[in-house]
Design a protein around this motif. Structure first.
Motif, PDB file in Angstrom:
ATOM      1  N   ASN A 127       0.804  -1.225   0.000  1.00  0.00           N
ATOM      2  CA  ASN A 127       0.000   0.000   0.000  1.00  0.00           C
ATOM      3  C   ASN A 127       0.838   1.276   0.000  1.00  0.00           C
ATOM      4  O   ASN A 127       0.313   2.357  -0.230  1.00  0.00           O
ATOM      5  CB  ASN A 127      -0.954   0.020   1.192  1.00  0.00           C
ATOM      6  CG  ASN A 127      -2.071  -0.991   1.050  1.00  0.00           C
ATOM      7  OD1 ASN A 127      -2.287  -1.554  -0.015  1.00  0.00           O
ATOM      8  ND2 ASN A 127      -2.767  -1.242   2.138  1.00  0.00           N
ATOM      9  N   LYS A 128       2.128   1.161   0.262  1.00  0.00           N
ATOM     10  CA  LYS A 128       3.002   2.342   0.285  1.00  0.00           C
ATOM     11  C   LYS A 128       3.505   2.707  -1.109  1.00  0.00           C
ATOM     12  O   LYS A 128       4.117   3.754  -1.283  1.00  0.00           O
ATOM     13  CB  LYS A 128       4.191   2.086   1.207  1.00  0.00           C
ATOM     14  CG  LYS A 128       3.788   1.830   2.634  1.00  0.00           C
ATOM     15  CD  LYS A 128       4.229   2.903   3.528  1.00  0.00           C
ATOM     16  CE  LYS A 128       3.675   2.579   4.906  1.00  0.00           C
ATOM     17  NZ  LYS A 128       4.070   3.428   5.908  1.00  0.00           N
ATOM     18  N   ILE A 129       3.248   1.849  -2.094  1.00  0.00           N
ATOM     19  CA  ILE A 129       3.688   2.146  -3.455  1.00  0.00           C
ATOM     20  C   ILE A 129       2.773   3.234  -4.016  1.00  0.00           C
ATOM     21  O   ILE A 129       1.562   3.052  -4.103  1.00  0.00           O
ATOM     22  CB  ILE A 129       3.640   0.895  -4.352  1.00  0.00           C
ATOM     23  CG1 ILE A 129       4.555  -0.199  -3.806  1.00  0.00           C
ATOM     24  CG2 ILE A 129       4.028   1.255  -5.786  1.00  0.00           C
ATOM     25  CD1 ILE A 129       4.419  -1.526  -4.528  1.00  0.00           C
ATOM     26  N   SER A 130       3.375   4.368  -4.369  1.00  0.00           N
ATOM     27  CA  SER A 130       2.536   5.440  -4.914  1.00  0.00           C
ATOM     28  C   SER A 130       2.060   5.031  -6.299  1.00  0.00           C
ATOM     29  O   SER A 130       2.743   4.317  -7.020  1.00  0.00           O
ATOM     30  CB  SER A 130       3.309   6.751  -4.968  1.00  0.00           C
ATOM     31  OG  SER A 130       4.354   6.658  -5.901  1.00  0.00           O
ATOM     32  N   GLY A 131       0.886   5.457  -6.632  1.00  0.00           N
ATOM     33  CA  GLY A 131       0.320   5.128  -7.929  1.00  0.00           C
ATOM     34  C   GLY A 131      -0.695   4.006  -7.880  1.00  0.00           C
ATOM     35  O   GLY A 131      -1.408   3.775  -8.849  1.00  0.00           O
ATOM     36  N   ILE A 132      -0.783   3.309  -6.729  1.00  0.00           N
ATOM     37  CA  ILE A 132      -1.785   2.244  -6.615  1.00  0.00           C
ATOM     38  C   ILE A 132      -3.127   2.861  -6.249  1.00  0.00           C
ATOM     39  O   ILE A 132      -3.234   3.636  -5.304  1.00  0.00           O
ATOM     40  CB  ILE A 132      -1.384   1.189  -5.557  1.00  0.00           C
ATOM     41  CG1 ILE A 132      -0.201   0.374  -6.050  1.00  0.00           C
ATOM     42  CG2 ILE A 132      -2.563   0.262  -5.251  1.00  0.00           C
ATOM     43  CD1 ILE A 132       0.243  -0.722  -5.083  1.00  0.00           C
ATOM     44  N   GLN A 133      -4.130   2.504  -7.000  1.00  0.00           N
ATOM     45  CA  GLN A 133      -5.492   2.957  -6.712  1.00  0.00           C
ATOM     46  C   GLN A 133      -6.231   1.941  -5.857  1.00  0.00           C
ATOM     47  O   GLN A 133      -6.947   2.302  -4.940  1.00  0.00           O
ATOM     48  CB  GLN A 133      -6.251   3.159  -8.021  1.00  0.00           C
ATOM     49  CG  GLN A 133      -7.694   3.568  -7.834  1.00  0.00           C
ATOM     50  CD  GLN A 133      -8.376   3.778  -9.175  1.00  0.00           C
ATOM     51  OE1 GLN A 133      -7.729   4.070 -10.177  1.00  0.00           O
ATOM     52  NE2 GLN A 133      -9.679   3.642  -9.184  1.00  0.00           N
ATOM     53  N   ASN A 134      -6.033   0.640  -6.167  1.00  0.00           N
ATOM     54  CA  ASN A 134      -6.810  -0.394  -5.484  1.00  0.00           C
ATOM     55  C   ASN A 134      -6.033  -1.711  -5.485  1.00  0.00           C
ATOM     56  O   ASN A 134      -5.341  -2.018  -6.448  1.00  0.00           O
ATOM     57  CB  ASN A 134      -8.150  -0.569  -6.201  1.00  0.00           C
ATOM     58  CG  ASN A 134      -9.159  -1.325  -5.394  1.00  0.00           C
ATOM     59  OD1 ASN A 134      -8.951  -1.615  -4.217  1.00  0.00           O
ATOM     60  ND2 ASN A 134     -10.265  -1.690  -6.013  1.00  0.00           N
TER      61      ASN A 134
END
Length: 152
Positions: A127-134
């Motif tokens: 969840n810390k990876i930027s760019g993930i929406q879902n």
């Protein structure tokens, strides 16, 4: 490199037991040792045989849970996709990552010790990876078939 029936047979046998000595392999294929070794070397040099590995029983090393995660990115631009890929490459829990066409953007196979370990992995890493929406996690109930052998 065009594969003939002997090359395919060599690959079939090595997929079942990559530790075979050349003499044993040659006997199983029906070749003498020198031509067998030459063919194996050609398969390696052509990149058809990528590497030799030990397959580890995940349960015996306390990695008893496999989950599948479907990932949707906020955007599918090159920067977002590459940033996601770079982040995943540094996560040993992710043992497989596929860029998908269809509903989700990526499909991950993740191996951890238990559900609590996955929860922590998702919160502190995924969840810390930027760019993930879902992220949608699928938990398999039973492994029906798993093989590393390609149908040659």
């Amino acid at each position: 490199m065009k594969l003939d029936h002997l090359d395919k047979r060599i690959l079939q046998v090595l997929q079942q037991n990559g530790k075979l000595q050349n003499n044993e392999l040659a006997e199983k294929i029906g070749l003498s040792p020198s031509p067998c070794l030459r063919r194996v070397k050609q398969l390696e040099d052509a990149g058809i045989i990528e590497k030799y590995v030990a397959l580890v029983d995940s349960h015996k090393v306390d990695l008893k849970l496999t989950v599948f995660a479907r990932i949707w990115l906020k955007e599918q631009d090159e920067k977002t996709v590459n940033q996601f890929i770079e982040s995943i490459m540094d996560m040993p829990e992710v043992v497989e990552c596929q860029l998908m066409a269809g509903d989700c953007d990526f499909f991950l196979r993740i191996v951890v010790s238990d559900l609590e370990a996955y929860r922590k992995f998702q919160i502190h890493h995924l969840n810390k990876i930027s760019g993930i929406q879902n992220v949608k996690t699928e938990i398999p109930l039973q492994k029906i078939k798993h093989t590393t052998e390609l149908p040659l």
